[in-house]
Design a protein around this motif. Structure first.
Motif, short mmCIF file in Angstrom:
data_model
loop_
_atom_site.label_atom_id
_atom_site.label_comp_id
_atom_site.label_asym_id
_atom_site.label_seq_id
_atom_site.Cartn_x
_atom_site.Cartn_y
_atom_site.Cartn_z
N LEU A 1 0.82 -1.21 0.00
CA LEU A 1 0.00 0.00 0.00
C LEU A 1 0.86 1.26 0.00
O LEU A 1 0.50 2.27 -0.63
CB LEU A 1 -0.94 0.00 1.20
CG LEU A 1 -2.34 -0.61 1.00
CD1 LEU A 1 -3.17 0.25 0.05
CD2 LEU A 1 -2.28 -2.03 0.49
N PHE A 2 2.00 1.21 0.71
CA PHE A 2 2.89 2.37 0.74
C PHE A 2 3.48 2.61 -0.66
O PHE A 2 3.60 3.76 -1.11
CB PHE A 2 4.02 2.16 1.75
CG PHE A 2 4.90 3.36 1.94
CD1 PHE A 2 4.45 4.45 2.67
CD2 PHE A 2 6.16 3.41 1.39
CE1 PHE A 2 5.26 5.57 2.84
CE2 PHE A 2 6.98 4.52 1.56
CZ PHE A 2 6.52 5.61 2.29
N GLY A 3 3.84 1.54 -1.35
CA GLY A 3 4.33 1.67 -2.72
C GLY A 3 3.29 2.26 -3.64
O GLY A 3 3.59 3.10 -4.50
N SER A 4 2.04 1.84 -3.47
CA SER A 4 0.94 2.39 -4.26
C SER A 4 0.77 3.88 -3.98
O SER A 4 0.58 4.69 -4.91
CB SER A 4 -0.36 1.65 -3.94
OG SER A 4 -1.45 2.22 -4.61
N PHE A 5 0.89 4.26 -2.71
CA PHE A 5 0.78 5.66 -2.33
C PHE A 5 1.89 6.48 -2.98
O PHE A 5 1.63 7.54 -3.59
CB PHE A 5 0.86 5.79 -0.81
CG PHE A 5 0.93 7.22 -0.33
CD1 PHE A 5 -0.22 7.96 -0.14
CD2 PHE A 5 2.16 7.82 -0.09
CE1 PHE A 5 -0.14 9.28 0.28
CE2 PHE A 5 2.25 9.14 0.33
CZ PHE A 5 1.09 9.86 0.51
N LEU A 6 3.13 6.02 -2.88
CA LEU A 6 4.25 6.75 -3.47
C LEU A 6 4.07 6.93 -4.98
O LEU A 6 4.32 8.01 -5.53
CB LEU A 6 5.57 6.02 -3.20
CG LEU A 6 6.13 6.08 -1.78
CD1 LEU A 6 7.44 5.31 -1.71
CD2 LEU A 6 6.35 7.52 -1.34
N PHE A 7 3.63 5.88 -5.64
CA PHE A 7 3.51 5.91 -7.09
C PHE A 7 2.44 6.92 -7.53
O PHE A 7 2.70 7.77 -8.40
CB PHE A 7 3.18 4.52 -7.62
CG PHE A 7 3.09 4.45 -9.11
CD1 PHE A 7 4.23 4.50 -9.89
CD2 PHE A 7 1.85 4.34 -9.74
CE1 PHE A 7 4.14 4.44 -11.28
CE2 PHE A 7 1.76 4.29 -11.12
CZ PHE A 7 2.91 4.34 -11.89
N TYR A 8 1.25 6.83 -6.95
CA TYR A 8 0.15 7.66 -7.42
C TYR A 8 0.23 9.10 -6.91
O TYR A 8 -0.24 10.02 -7.57
CB TYR A 8 -1.19 7.04 -7.03
CG TYR A 8 -1.51 5.79 -7.81
CD1 TYR A 8 -1.61 5.83 -9.19
CD2 TYR A 8 -1.68 4.57 -7.17
CE1 TYR A 8 -1.89 4.68 -9.92
CE2 TYR A 8 -1.96 3.42 -7.89
CZ TYR A 8 -2.07 3.48 -9.26
OH TYR A 8 -2.33 2.35 -9.98
#
Length: 743
Positions: free
Chosen positions: A452-459
């Motif tokens: 979820l943290f990776g998704s946050f950083l990406f978007y």
């Protein structure tokens, strides 16, 4: 190795927790701005904090419900657990069947999924020869889902058009069921069946997951891949068998062809495997995944070219084009940034233009300016509990009562409930992050936090932002909520064990829940008149063709009249069309006729005087005596009566957009001087005027009784728990007694 890595894991957890807390704050603030702007708030405004307070109350009550269910599930026998599992799965399937049965009339929109829909049909008609390919040059990631759609229509539906939407929705339901099943199986295997029950409750109350069944697109179809990868990563770390590593690599590689953002799970998986001392397996997974992604990509490209999807480098957009969109003021798609990447003729020129704009914006806005953009993107992508499901459901052939209250112009109540539940989901996910810090245990909770943290950083940092982008990892978020629920339960037990004054503890708890009960009841009573007494004047649509692409026009002049046929199976009281502009003084006649077998009868008409028209706006024709037409067919006609020679009336219509001509209303057609305009329609609405309140008083009181009943049950269970604790303490077993106070 764990000793060296522990500070880094703690640091990550703290940063992640800060991000989650900011997202929770955004969940309260975003609706206060967006709902007021779009009219999505149902109640009467008494205070500028009305929406956050209402959401806070709902969230607390929903959280209490989860705790009550958790306590109930913990007391079940194994036989009862199996029965509850079957019952909950039955509800999931029933919910999906209801969605499909009630809303199979929802058609693809005029963008994204609408393009893949029209291209799949075009491929059927032209034997694998797609029509206009510009859209797929700019969005090549949608070629795979278009081909999957083509397979469904050709091999499952056998080309029968009336089955296409059913095939779309059933396929979305199957993808969702796979996602739910493997996440549920992971929870049951890693924890227990009781927590699996709670996961299914969280899924059933995450309504957008089910509402997205009506929109067949990359996000809804690729929903199954994150859960599958999660389950096989779990099996890999528990058993060490290399077959699970291969399964993970294959799933990521296949998922990447459908929804490229699934690749975000690869770095999260590699980091997690390194943290749990699976160094060799992490390297193997990286190597195998990269090989498979490359190999599957080449195979997919070869097949796509055979299907007619050939690359045009002059039209293809570089990756930087989406990064430019992400640095705009709203962090989302906008026409100017889109054209910036589309207009240059070569990839090098496109990339150079994009990079130049990004560099200029970094210099101009700086860290403070980009922090504001990141906050907006966080709110748009992760703080909107609806995940934008109703953005894609406007085009329907049946404006039923359920449709209006879930997708249409009376969706305020369901959107409010969804947002309150969404807040609880993020709170529980944040508690899971706290559990990671407190327990210092490298289990799948850490893996979910990394994903979820990776998704946050990406978007938020890199890409453009849209609510729909959060859908891909929604099931993973709900899976992480289970760790948060367990943490909340454990913290409650720890607190009650340390409580020295049971009577004070009891009074404080009862006072808090009584206050919550009184506040909920008072707010409900304040809004009673607004919801149940005041007439809701919103139209009840029979037809709502409100799409007008590129502001193209149908012109009414002395030598040309405009007709729009339509099919209406329900009575209606008004027909409305949109005037974009007018020129010269003139009088026009707008009329609606019911088409009989041998004759036509005028059921409504209006004289339109251009001197009384604004530059643009709607013209409404009242229906004075509605007549049932043969085959439910009616005709809207606009013609010129008198006026200066060069006078004309320009009407809004659906014309070809950027890519292709789409037929957005199949129940009729546009005619210019009796010449049919294929796949084109006026922008018009057919409706009756609202003459009743938003909800009837019995329905409102029934809905109100649900949160009040939850609070009363919570108060009763709390009272019983304290009594047991007090008896245990008097009998000399204070530890065991206080442990019972876990409500």
């Amino acid at each position: 190795m764990k000793g060296y890595l522990r500070p880094w894991v703690i640091a990550f957890s703290i940063v992640n927790l800060v991000v989650l807390m900011l997202t929770i704050v955004a969940c309260f603030i975003f609706p206060d701005y967006y709902w007021k702007m779009t009219g999505l708030y149902l109640g009467k405004y008494f205070h500028f904090l009305d929406i956050p307070i209402a959401l806070f109350l709902f969230s607390l009550i929903y959280l209490l419900l989860l705790l009550l269910l958790m306590r109930a599930f913990k007391r079940m026998s194994p036989r009862q657990e199996k029965s509850v599992s079957l019952a909950l799965w039955g509800v999931v399937i029933l919910f999906e069947l209801l969605i499909i049965a009630l809303f199979h009339g929802i058609l693809p929109p005029s963008f994204d999924g609408g393009h893949t829909y029209s291209q799949a049909i075009d491929m059927l008609k032209h034997r694998r020869t797609p029509g206009i390919m510009d859209y797929f040059q700019i969005y090549p990631n949608n070629i795979s889902i278009t081909i999957i759609r083509y397979w469904l229509y050709r091999y499952i539906c056998l080309g029968q058009a009336h089955l296409f939407i059913y095939a779309d929705q059933i396929s979305s339901a199957m993808a969702l069921n796979i996602a739910i099943y493997f996440a549920w199986r992971f929870i049951v295997s890693s924890q227990n069946r009781k927590m699996g029950h709670l996961f299914l409750i969280l899924v059933l109350t995450c309504f957008p997951l089910f509402f997205y069944l009506t929109y067949f697109y990359t996000d809804s179809f690729a929903l199954m891949f994150p859960s599958l990868v999660l389950y096989f990563v779990f099996r890999l770390t528990r058993t060490g068998q290399l077959k699970y590593l291969v399964y993970c690599a294959v799933l990521i590689a296949i998922g990447f062809q459908i929804r490229e953002n699934i690749i975000l799970m690869l770095p999260a998986t590699i980091i997690y495997l390194l943290l749990v001392k699976k160094v060799k397996k992490a390297l193997y997974l990286l190597l195998v995944t990269l090989i498979l992604v490359t190999g599957f990509g080449k195979l997919a490209q070869t097949y796509e070219e055979q299907m007619g999807f050939h690359k045009n480098m002059a039209l293809q957009m570089p990756v930087t084009s989406w990064m430019v969109l992400g640095t705009s003021d709203a962090g989302r798609y906008n026409k100017n940034d889109y054209l910036l990447s589309r207009n240059p003729s070569t990839q090098q020129k496109k990339e150079s233009a994009d990079i130049r704009v990004i560099q200029n914006r970094i210099k101009k806005d700086g860290l403070l300016g980009f922090s504001k953009i990141w906050a907006i993107k966080d709110a748009r992508t992760f703080a909107d509990g609806s995940i934008g499901y109703y953005w894609y459901t406007h085009n329907t052939s049946n404006y039923s009562v359920p449709y209006n209250y879930l997708f249409g112009n009376r969706k305020e109540l369901i959107v409010y409930a969804i947002q309150g539940i969404h807040i609880v989901e993020w709170i529980l996910f944040a508690l899971a992050a706290i559990r990671l810090i407190r327990k210092r245990k490298y289990d799948e909770n850490l893996y979910l936090q990394l994903c979820l943290f990776g998704s946050f950083l990406f978007y938020v940092i890199v890409w453009e932002a849209e609510p729909r982008y959060a859908l891909l990892f929604t099931v993973l978020q709900l899976t992480g909520c289970i760790y948060g629920l367990q943490e909340l339960y454990d913290l409650a037990v720890i607190f009650t064990r340390k409580a020295k004054n049971v009577r004070l503890y009891y009074k404080a708890g009862m006072l808090g829940m009584t206050g919550l009960l009184a506040l909920t009841a008072s707010i409900a009573l304040k809004n009673n008149q607004t919801v149940t007494q005041i007439v809701d004047a919103k139209p009840n649509y029979v037809i709502d063709q409100s799409v007008s692409i590129k502001k193209t026009i149908a012109i009414v002049r002395a030598t040309q009249q405009v007709k729009q046929t339509f099919t209406a199976k329900k009575p209606f009281k008004a027909v409305r069309f949109r005037v974009l502009k007018h020129q010269g003084a003139a009088r026009y006649l707008a009329s609606v006729t019911a088409n009989g077998k041998s004759s036509r009868s005028v059921i409504g008409q209006k004289i339109v005087n251009s001197n009384r028209l604004k530059r643009s706006g709607h013209v409404t024709i009242p229906i004075h005596h509605w007549t049932h037409a043969s085959n439910h067919r009616y005709t809207l006609t606009i013609k010129k009566l008198t006026g200066v020679p060069d006078s004309k009336l320009s009407l809004a219509m659906n014309q070809r957009g950027w890519y292709e001509q789409m037929d957005l209303y199949s129940g009729g057609a546009l005619y210019l001087n009796d010449q049919i305009q294929h796949k084109k329609d006026l922008m018009f609405q057919v409706y009756t005027k609202g003459n009743h309140p938003y909800l009837s008083e019995p329905v409102y009181l029934t809905l109100l009784s649900i949160p009040l009943l939850i609070l009363l049950i919570a108060m009763y269970r709390f009272r019983e728990s304290v009594r047991k604790g007090s008896r245990g303490k008097r009998s000399g077993s204070s530890g065991k007694g206080m442990k019972a106070i876990d409500a």
